[in-house]
Design a protein around this motif. Sequence first.
Motif, PDB file in Angstrom:
ATOM      1  N   LEU A 164       0.834  -1.209   0.000  1.00  0.00           N
ATOM      2  CA  LEU A 164       0.000   0.000   0.000  1.00  0.00           C
ATOM      3  C   LEU A 164       0.866   1.255   0.000  1.00  0.00           C
ATOM      4  CD1 LEU A 164      -2.776  -0.986   2.581  1.00  0.00           C
ATOM      5  CD2 LEU A 164      -3.085  -0.618   0.125  1.00  0.00           C
ATOM      6  N   ALA A 165       1.934   1.253   0.786  1.00  0.00           N
ATOM      7  CA  ALA A 165       2.832   2.402   0.835  1.00  0.00           C
ATOM      8  C   ALA A 165       3.509   2.617  -0.511  1.00  0.00           C
ATOM      9  CB  ALA A 165       3.874   2.209   1.931  1.00  0.00           C
ATOM     10  N   LEU A 166       3.876   1.529  -1.177  1.00  0.00           N
ATOM     11  CA  LEU A 166       4.483   1.624  -2.508  1.00  0.00           C
ATOM     12  C   LEU A 166       3.531   2.271  -3.504  1.00  0.00           C
ATOM     13  CD1 LEU A 166       6.611   0.774  -4.708  1.00  0.00           C
ATOM     14  CD2 LEU A 166       5.339  -1.387  -4.857  1.00  0.00           C
TER      15      LEU A 166
ATOM     16  N   THR B 297       3.963   5.924  -5.431  1.00  0.00           N
ATOM     17  CA  THR B 297       3.980   6.039  -6.891  1.00  0.00           C
ATOM     18  C   THR B 297       2.914   7.016  -7.375  1.00  0.00           C
ATOM     19  OG1 THR B 297       4.665   3.717  -6.918  1.00  0.00           O
ATOM     20  CG2 THR B 297       4.047   4.705  -9.008  1.00  0.00           C
ATOM     21  N   ARG B 298       1.719   6.898  -6.824  1.00  0.00           N
ATOM     22  CA  ARG B 298       0.637   7.820  -7.201  1.00  0.00           C
ATOM     23  C   ARG B 298       1.006   9.257  -6.846  1.00  0.00           C
ATOM     24  NH1 ARG B 298      -3.040   6.139  -3.872  1.00  0.00           N
ATOM     25  NH2 ARG B 298      -2.426   7.745  -2.366  1.00  0.00           N
TER      26      ARG B 298
ATOM     27  N   ARG C 202      10.542   5.583   3.353  1.00  0.00           N
ATOM     28  CA  ARG C 202      11.021   4.321   2.806  1.00  0.00           C
ATOM     29  C   ARG C 202      11.772   4.593   1.506  1.00  0.00           C
ATOM     30  NH1 ARG C 202       6.517  -0.295   3.988  1.00  0.00           N
ATOM     31  NH2 ARG C 202       5.444   0.712   5.715  1.00  0.00           N
ATOM     32  N   ARG C 203      12.736   3.752   1.203  1.00  0.00           N
ATOM     33  CA  ARG C 203      13.497   3.876  -0.026  1.00  0.00           C
ATOM     34  C   ARG C 203      12.860   3.026  -1.116  1.00  0.00           C
ATOM     35  NH1 ARG C 203      19.839   3.299   0.465  1.00  0.00           N
ATOM     36  NH2 ARG C 203      19.546   3.984  -1.685  1.00  0.00           N
ATOM     37  N   TYR C 204      12.765   3.600  -2.310  1.00  0.00           N
ATOM     38  CA  TYR C 204      12.196   2.894  -3.454  1.00  0.00           C
ATOM     39  C   TYR C 204      13.154   2.999  -4.638  1.00  0.00           C
ATOM     40  CZ  TYR C 204       7.875   3.067  -0.760  1.00  0.00           C
ATOM     41  OH  TYR C 204       6.936   2.920   0.223  1.00  0.00           O
ATOM     42  N   GLY C 205      13.096   1.986  -5.494  1.00  0.00           N
ATOM     43  CA  GLY C 205      13.842   2.043  -6.736  1.00  0.00           C
ATOM     44  C   GLY C 205      12.997   2.704  -7.812  1.00  0.00           C
ATOM     45  N   THR C 206      13.594   3.592  -8.600  1.00  0.00           N
ATOM     46  CA  THR C 206      12.904   4.262  -9.701  1.00  0.00           C
ATOM     47  C   THR C 206      13.411   3.707 -11.022  1.00  0.00           C
ATOM     48  OG1 THR C 206      12.644   6.321  -8.447  1.00  0.00           O
ATOM     49  CG2 THR C 206      12.480   6.472 -10.840  1.00  0.00           C
ATOM     50  N   LEU C 207      12.507   3.169 -11.842  1.00  0.00           N
ATOM     51  CA  LEU C 207      12.934   2.620 -13.123  1.00  0.00           C
ATOM     52  C   LEU C 207      13.540   3.727 -13.982  1.00  0.00           C
ATOM     53  CD1 LEU C 207      11.222   0.251 -12.109  1.00  0.00           C
ATOM     54  CD2 LEU C 207      10.423  -0.071 -14.451  1.00  0.00           C
TER      55      LEU C 207
ATOM     56  N   ILE D  69       2.636  11.414 -17.722  1.00  0.00           N
ATOM     57  CA  ILE D  69       3.513  11.389 -16.555  1.00  0.00           C
ATOM     58  C   ILE D  69       3.333  10.024 -15.895  1.00  0.00           C
ATOM     59  CG2 ILE D  69       4.127  12.513 -14.384  1.00  0.00           C
ATOM     60  CD1 ILE D  69       4.408  14.299 -16.827  1.00  0.00           C
ATOM     61  N   GLU D  70       4.429   9.246 -15.739  1.00  0.00           N
ATOM     62  CA  GLU D  70       4.237   7.870 -15.265  1.00  0.00           C
ATOM     63  C   GLU D  70       5.427   7.321 -14.474  1.00  0.00           C
ATOM     64  OE1 GLU D  70       4.049   4.834 -18.281  1.00  0.00           O
ATOM     65  OE2 GLU D  70       4.644   6.233 -19.845  1.00  0.00           O
ATOM     66  N   PRO D  71       5.536   7.685 -13.208  1.00  0.00           N
ATOM     67  CA  PRO D  71       6.571   7.051 -12.378  1.00  0.00           C
ATOM     68  C   PRO D  71       6.307   5.562 -12.195  1.00  0.00           C
ATOM     69  CG  PRO D  71       5.125   8.409 -11.040  1.00  0.00           C
ATOM     70  CD  PRO D  71       4.769   8.684 -12.456  1.00  0.00           C
ATOM     71  N   MET D  72       7.391   4.813 -12.149  1.00  0.00           N
ATOM     72  CA  MET D  72       7.356   3.367 -11.920  1.00  0.00           C
ATOM     73  C   MET D  72       8.359   3.078 -10.816  1.00  0.00           C
ATOM     74  SD  MET D  72       7.445   2.626 -15.983  1.00  0.00           S
ATOM     75  CE  MET D  72       7.953   4.331 -16.296  1.00  0.00           C
ATOM     76  N   LEU D  73       7.888   2.612  -9.666  1.00  0.00           N
ATOM     77  CA  LEU D  73       8.740   2.394  -8.504  1.00  0.00           C
ATOM     78  C   LEU D  73       8.723   0.928  -8.088  1.00  0.00           C
ATOM     79  CD1 LEU D  73       7.684   5.417  -6.232  1.00  0.00           C
ATOM     80  CD2 LEU D  73       9.418   5.367  -8.036  1.00  0.00           C
ATOM     81  N   THR D  74       9.801   0.518  -7.421  1.00  0.00           N
ATOM     82  CA  THR D  74       9.856  -0.826  -6.849  1.00  0.00           C
ATOM     83  C   THR D  74      10.165  -0.736  -5.360  1.00  0.00           C
ATOM     84  OG1 THR D  74      12.230  -1.323  -7.001  1.00  0.00           O
ATOM     85  CG2 THR D  74      10.925  -1.548  -9.023  1.00  0.00           C
ATOM     86  N   ARG D  75       9.875  -1.823  -4.637  1.00  0.00           N
ATOM     87  CA  ARG D  75      10.228  -1.898  -3.225  1.00  0.00           C
ATOM     88  C   ARG D  75      11.696  -2.231  -3.026  1.00  0.00           C
ATOM     89  NH1 ARG D  75       5.806  -5.660  -0.298  1.00  0.00           N
ATOM     90  NH2 ARG D  75       7.541  -5.733   1.186  1.00  0.00           N
ATOM     91  N   GLY D  76      12.397  -2.495  -4.113  1.00  0.00           N
ATOM     92  CA  GLY D  76      13.813  -2.838  -4.038  1.00  0.00           C
ATOM     93  C   GLY D  76      14.653  -1.928  -4.910  1.00  0.00           C
ATOM     94  N   LEU D  77      15.434  -2.545  -5.788  1.00  0.00           N
ATOM     95  CA  LEU D  77      16.334  -1.801  -6.664  1.00  0.00           C
ATOM     96  C   LEU D  77      15.659  -1.499  -8.000  1.00  0.00           C
ATOM     97  CD1 LEU D  77      19.596  -3.825  -5.925  1.00  0.00           C
ATOM     98  CD2 LEU D  77      18.797  -1.702  -4.842  1.00  0.00           C
ATOM     99  N   HIS D  78      16.307  -0.673  -8.813  1.00  0.00           N
ATOM    100  CA  HIS D  78      15.687  -0.232 -10.056  1.00  0.00           C
ATOM    101  C   HIS D  78      16.049  -1.095 -11.258  1.00  0.00           C
ATOM    102  CE1 HIS D  78      19.676   1.701 -10.401  1.00  0.00           C
ATOM    103  NE2 HIS D  78      19.506   1.523 -11.686  1.00  0.00           N
TER     104      HIS D  78
END
Length: 259
Positions: free
Chosen positions: A113-115, A119-120, A152-157, A195-204
């Motif tokens: 949910l936080a992820l 992203t939103r 929290r840290r997120y990976g950005t594609l 406009i479209e961010p794409m994030l992960t809970r890990g690395l990019h």
Amino acid sequence: MRRAGLVVAEGLAAMCGAAAVGVTTGELDAVGREVLARNGAISSFLNYGEDWGNGFPGVACISVNEELVHGVPGERVLRDGDVVSIDFGAIVEGWHGDAARTIIVGTPDEADLALIDATRDAMWAGALAMRPEGRVGDVSRAIEEHVKSLPRRYGTLKEYTGHGIGSEMHMEPDVPNWHRRRPTPRLTVGMALAIEPMLTRGLHQTLELDDGWTVISRDGSRGAHWENTVAITERGLWVLTEPDGGEASLGDRFDPLAD
């Protein structure tokens, strides 16, 4: 483009509403096809890429868990707790709309949910940075700064970006989700950006599967994708793929050209 954007909004709402435990991604794609047909619209995605011999087989990219973007709809069955990103595009009278949403099927996990929230909210931060005579880099910087501000840290594609949109789905300029220290194109009244961010809970870092489309996280971490088509008007912004035009999120930056 507003008409196309409303078809996209309707399709995303219908597919998100149909996503449930036991449903296949192919069945969700069928829901999107029905919305397109009912509105007399054409898919932006179906057969995209056929010029290089690998046309996309669906009307929606449906990516589950570690699948980050460009997931091919098919026989995959959704399970409780799955994170599902749905990217959908429509053409009406030659004009495109493009948007994406991420949802959780069944029981939500707090970290997922936080992820999704991150992203939103990064997408809205980028949209609010669009101003006449500003630059694409302002959008990228706003997205990056929002992501870095989170606890929290997120990976950005990095290989996949937002883009200009209009008479084609993908047009100049590219809109990266991180700030690059180089000159970027100016923004002007009448310009529309996806406009479209794409994030992960890990690395990019990512990998592409053998189907030539589905992109997964290299470390297996879950991802989220949130996108809107946003136009710059003389006095503000108009989100063409939101039913309310973005009014609820844009505040005094909201300025539709028509009802």
